[in-house]
Design an enzyme around this catalytic site. Structure first.
Site, PDB file in Angstrom:
ATOM      1  CE  LYS A 116      -9.291 -90.611 -50.889  1.00  0.00           C
ATOM      2  NZ  LYS A 116      -9.710 -91.973 -51.241  1.00  0.00           N
ATOM      3  N   GLY A 164     -10.050 -90.791 -45.527  1.00  0.00           N
ATOM      4  CA  GLY A 164     -10.114 -91.511 -44.261  1.00  0.00           C
ATOM      5  C   GLY A 164     -10.013 -90.591 -43.058  1.00  0.00           C
ATOM      6  N   GLY A 165     -10.378 -89.324 -43.243  1.00  0.00           N
ATOM      7  CA  GLY A 165     -10.388 -88.407 -42.110  1.00  0.00           C
ATOM      8  C   GLY A 165      -9.091 -87.646 -41.918  1.00  0.00           C
ATOM      9  CD  GLU A 200     -17.058 -82.749 -49.074  1.00  0.00           C
ATOM     10  OE1 GLU A 200     -17.210 -83.089 -47.875  1.00  0.00           O
ATOM     11  OE2 GLU A 200     -16.811 -83.564 -49.977  1.00  0.00           O
ATOM     12  CE  LYS A 201     -24.778 -76.663 -44.637  1.00  0.00           C
ATOM     13  NZ  LYS A 201     -24.816 -75.267 -44.186  1.00  0.00           N
ATOM     14  CG  HIS A 208     -18.740 -94.187 -42.393  1.00  0.00           C
ATOM     15  ND1 HIS A 208     -17.407 -93.844 -42.441  1.00  0.00           N
ATOM     16  CD2 HIS A 208     -18.881 -95.178 -43.285  1.00  0.00           C
ATOM     17  CE1 HIS A 208     -16.793 -94.603 -43.334  1.00  0.00           C
ATOM     18  NE2 HIS A 208     -17.671 -95.429 -43.856  1.00  0.00           N
ATOM     19  CE  LYS A 237     -14.966 -97.347 -41.728  1.00  0.00           C
ATOM     20  NZ  LYS A 237     -14.624 -97.876 -43.049  1.00  0.00           N
ATOM     21  CG  ASN A 290     -11.890 -96.568 -48.984  1.00  0.00           C
ATOM     22  OD1 ASN A 290     -11.237 -95.545 -49.126  1.00  0.00           O
ATOM     23  ND2 ASN A 290     -12.749 -96.728 -47.992  1.00  0.00           N
ATOM     24  NE  ARG A 292      -8.874-100.183 -47.268  1.00  0.00           N
ATOM     25  CZ  ARG A 292      -9.162 -98.893 -47.151  1.00  0.00           C
ATOM     26  NH1 ARG A 292      -8.706 -98.025 -48.032  1.00  0.00           N
ATOM     27  NH2 ARG A 292      -9.937 -98.463 -46.174  1.00  0.00           N
TER      28      ARG A 292
HETATM   29  C1  MV4 Z   1     -17.343 -84.945 -43.624  1.00  0.00           C
HETATM   30  C2  MV4 Z   1     -18.017 -84.734 -42.408  1.00  0.00           C
HETATM   31  C3  MV4 Z   1     -18.994 -83.776 -42.368  1.00  0.00           C
HETATM   32  N1  MV4 Z   1     -19.270 -83.067 -43.473  1.00  0.00           N
HETATM   33  N2  MV4 Z   1     -17.655 -84.203 -44.689  1.00  0.00           N
HETATM   34  C4  MV4 Z   1     -14.250 -88.237 -42.150  1.00  0.00           C
HETATM   35  C5  MV4 Z   1     -13.722 -89.377 -42.941  1.00  0.00           C
HETATM   36  C6  MV4 Z   1     -13.816 -88.940 -44.331  1.00  0.00           C
HETATM   37  N3  MV4 Z   1     -13.973 -90.027 -45.226  1.00  0.00           N
HETATM   38  C7  MV4 Z   1     -14.980 -88.037 -44.356  1.00  0.00           C
HETATM   39  N4  MV4 Z   1     -15.158 -87.580 -43.008  1.00  0.00           N
HETATM   40  C8  MV4 Z   1     -16.085 -86.653 -42.723  1.00  0.00           C
HETATM   41  N5  MV4 Z   1     -16.415 -85.881 -43.764  1.00  0.00           N
HETATM   42  C9  MV4 Z   1     -18.589 -83.277 -44.596  1.00  0.00           C
HETATM   43  N6  MV4 Z   1     -18.876 -82.560 -45.674  1.00  0.00           N
HETATM   44  C10 MV4 Z   1     -17.684 -85.535 -41.317  1.00  0.00           C
HETATM   45  C11 MV4 Z   1     -16.706 -86.491 -41.471  1.00  0.00           C
HETATM   46  C12 MV4 Z   1     -16.421 -87.234 -40.291  1.00  0.00           C
HETATM   47  C13 MV4 Z   1     -16.660 -88.591 -40.200  1.00  0.00           C
HETATM   48  C14 MV4 Z   1     -17.140 -89.310 -41.283  1.00  0.00           C
HETATM   49  C15 MV4 Z   1     -17.366 -90.649 -41.187  1.00  0.00           C
HETATM   50  C16 MV4 Z   1     -17.129 -91.282 -39.996  1.00  0.00           C
HETATM   51  C17 MV4 Z   1     -16.642 -90.602 -38.916  1.00  0.00           C
HETATM   52  C18 MV4 Z   1     -16.406 -89.250 -38.996  1.00  0.00           C
HETATM   53  C19 MV4 Z   1     -15.925 -88.578 -37.897  1.00  0.00           C
HETATM   54  C20 MV4 Z   1     -15.698 -87.249 -37.995  1.00  0.00           C
HETATM   55  C21 MV4 Z   1     -15.920 -86.580 -39.185  1.00  0.00           C
END
Ligand code: MV4
Length: 454
Positions: A116, A164-165, A200-201, A208, A237, A290, A292
């Site tokens: 990533k 993916g979290g 990251e901030k 999303h 999701k 992703n 796929r």
């Molecule tokens: C973050 C974020 C807040 N700030 N990055 C979770 C999945 C991954 N692909 C990225 N994720 C997150 N990254 C920063 N800089 C919050 C999340 C996040 C989240 C993102 C998408 C959908 C659901 C989420 C649930 C919790 C946290």
């Protein structure tokens, strides 16, 4: 075009691939574990091979058994579906060296996007908008603290090999960052055998929003617009829709073009998805890519009229993509509800077992992608998704209404499902208004428990 495709997957996506192959007159081979003998993907494929006992490590994730199945059936290509080995570069190398075409990207593309922090470096260089953060890995806690002071708290520490979290840790101040940084590294090392992390901030309550891409491997990458995927719980999701009700056509065109340009810089081939976070000011930030086909691909198919799985097969077989960017148009609105065998009243706990009665809804603008039927037993070993409802309408209101009617009509007995959750979510004023972010599900559940939403 291929003569025979082996589908290295199970469930609804295996069925989805079989249907695409049928349309293209390609013979199909299903593989199945001992727990999946009665699944529809086995019945509907031209041939099927049992590849092992129920645990996926000994079946759907077992490379040697999959390759053997492809060899004995004389398949010429392998479609990985999603999950399992779909983003496993080693599997692609083995399949290719054994003479099979992998229906997907090259191992190099998978590796580059699978790391990533490397993916971020690549996409930053391609000009995609990034959350303020480290440029690649952060070596130690002092570097993390000094970076965080520059960025401003809160910050989030993420595992380079995560995604993916998985493998994330939030810090609201220096003390939390000092306490958590080493733990994040150790957790990343334990989970992914790679302790690299980046910073990251932290974006509070993001949406999303992801863009569907498609590349031919020769530098042509087209975007098919976005999907709104904010309705999720524990990074799973639950509801996805296309288009996002918050995006303007100008934003779609500009973010989509940036995403396509980014994927073109690596000569991307296959269906792919670029995930963005949108903050409360409406700014977009690249998160990950992703490589796929995704669970939620049907909502994009419904609004663009493009069959993404057929397109995967064509491009893998060396044919041209059947559309260019200027051919992609969007019409109407589509929404997908994932029907999982889970008891949402009890923390969405899995509810495997025999489906004693199954009635699936129908009517105008409704698509059901599912591998189950009345009398089918949902095995406890895999993902709990038993199907997807996809409703289409001329606008969001019509798509949502059709979905509500479908959820009302549908009958599943013998296992608990997420249908009651979806009915509550779709009836919620915030959902109706399109006012959703990644904390929507959590807040809805809190509201129902009687506590005020945070
Ligand atoms: C973050 C974020 C807040 N700030 N990055 C979770 C999945 C991954 N692909 C990225 N994720 C997150 N990254 C920063 N800089 C919050 C999340 C996040 C989240 C993102 C998408 C959908 C659901 C989420 C649930 C919790 C946290």
């Amino acid at each position: 075009m291929f003569r025979k495709v082996l589908i290295a997957n199970r469930g609804e996506i295996a069925l989805r691939v079989i249907r695409a192959c049928r349309e293209l007159d390609i013979a199909t081979v299903a593989v199945f574990s001992e727990a999946d003998r009665d699944s529809l993907h086995v019945r509907l494929a031209d041939e099927s091979v049992c590849i092992g006992p129920p645990p996926s490590a000994q079946s759907y994730n077992h490379i040697a058994r999959l390759i053997s199945a492809a060899e004995v059936t004389g398949a010429d290509a392998i479609h990985p579906g999603y999950g399992f080995l779909s983003e496993n570069a080693h599997f692609v190398e083995v399949a290719t060296s054994c003479g099979f075409t992998f229906i997907g990207p090259t191992p190099e593309m998978i590796r580059r996007m699978g790391d990533k922090s490397e993916a971020k470096r690549t996409m930053r260089a391609a000009g995609l908008p990034m959350v303020p953060g480290s440029d690649g890995e952060v070596a130690d806690v002092d570097e993390a603290v000094s970076l965080a002071k520059g960025i401003g708290f809160p910050v989030i520490v993420k595992a380079s090999a995560g995604g993916g979290g998985r493998g994330m840790r939030i810090a609201w101040d220096e003390r939390q960052l000092r306490a958590g940084f080493g733990i994040a590294q150790a957790e990343a090392g334990a989970a992914f055998s790679n302790s690299a992390v980046y910073l990251e901030k932290y974006i509070v309550k993001p949406r999303h929003i992801e863009f569907q891409l498609f590349g031919d491997g020769e530098g042509n990458v087209v975007h098919l617009g976005e999907r709104e995927c904010s309705v999720q719980r524990n990074h799973q999701k639950l509801i996805e829709e296309a288009p996002s009700s918050i995006l303007t056509p100008e934003q779609r065109a500009s973010v989509g073009a940036m995403a396509a340009r980014g994927a073109a810089t690596i000569g991307y081939r296959n269906a792919g998805t670029m995930e963005f976070l949108m903050d409360q000011d409406g700014s977009f930030y690249f998160m990950e890519m992703n490589t796929r086909i995704q669970v939620e691909h049907p909502v994009t198919e419904e609004v663009t009229g493009i069959d993404l799985v057929k397109e995967q097969l064509k491009v893998a077989a060396g044919e041209k993509m059947s559309f260019r960017q200027e051919d992609v148009t969007w019409r109407g609105h589509a929404i997908e509800c994932r029907i999982n065998a889970e008891d949402f009243e009890h923390g969405f706990r899995p509810s495997p077992g025999k489906i004693t009665y199954w009635y699936k809804p129908g009517g105008p603008g409704l698509r059901v992608d599912s591998h189950v039927y009345g009398g089918y037993t949902v095995p406890p070993y895999y993902d709990s998704m038993i199907g997807k409802l996809i409703a289409y309408g001329k606008d969001r209101a019509e798509a949502c209404r059709r979905m509500e009617i479908a959820l009302e009509e549908m009958i599943v007995e013998g296992v608990k499902t997420t249908i009651p959750f979806h009915r509550i979510a779709l009836a919620h004023p915030r959902f109706k208004a399109g006012d959703i972010d990644t904390r929507f599900v959590e807040e809805l559940l809190k509201e129902r428990a009687g506590a005020p939403a945070a």
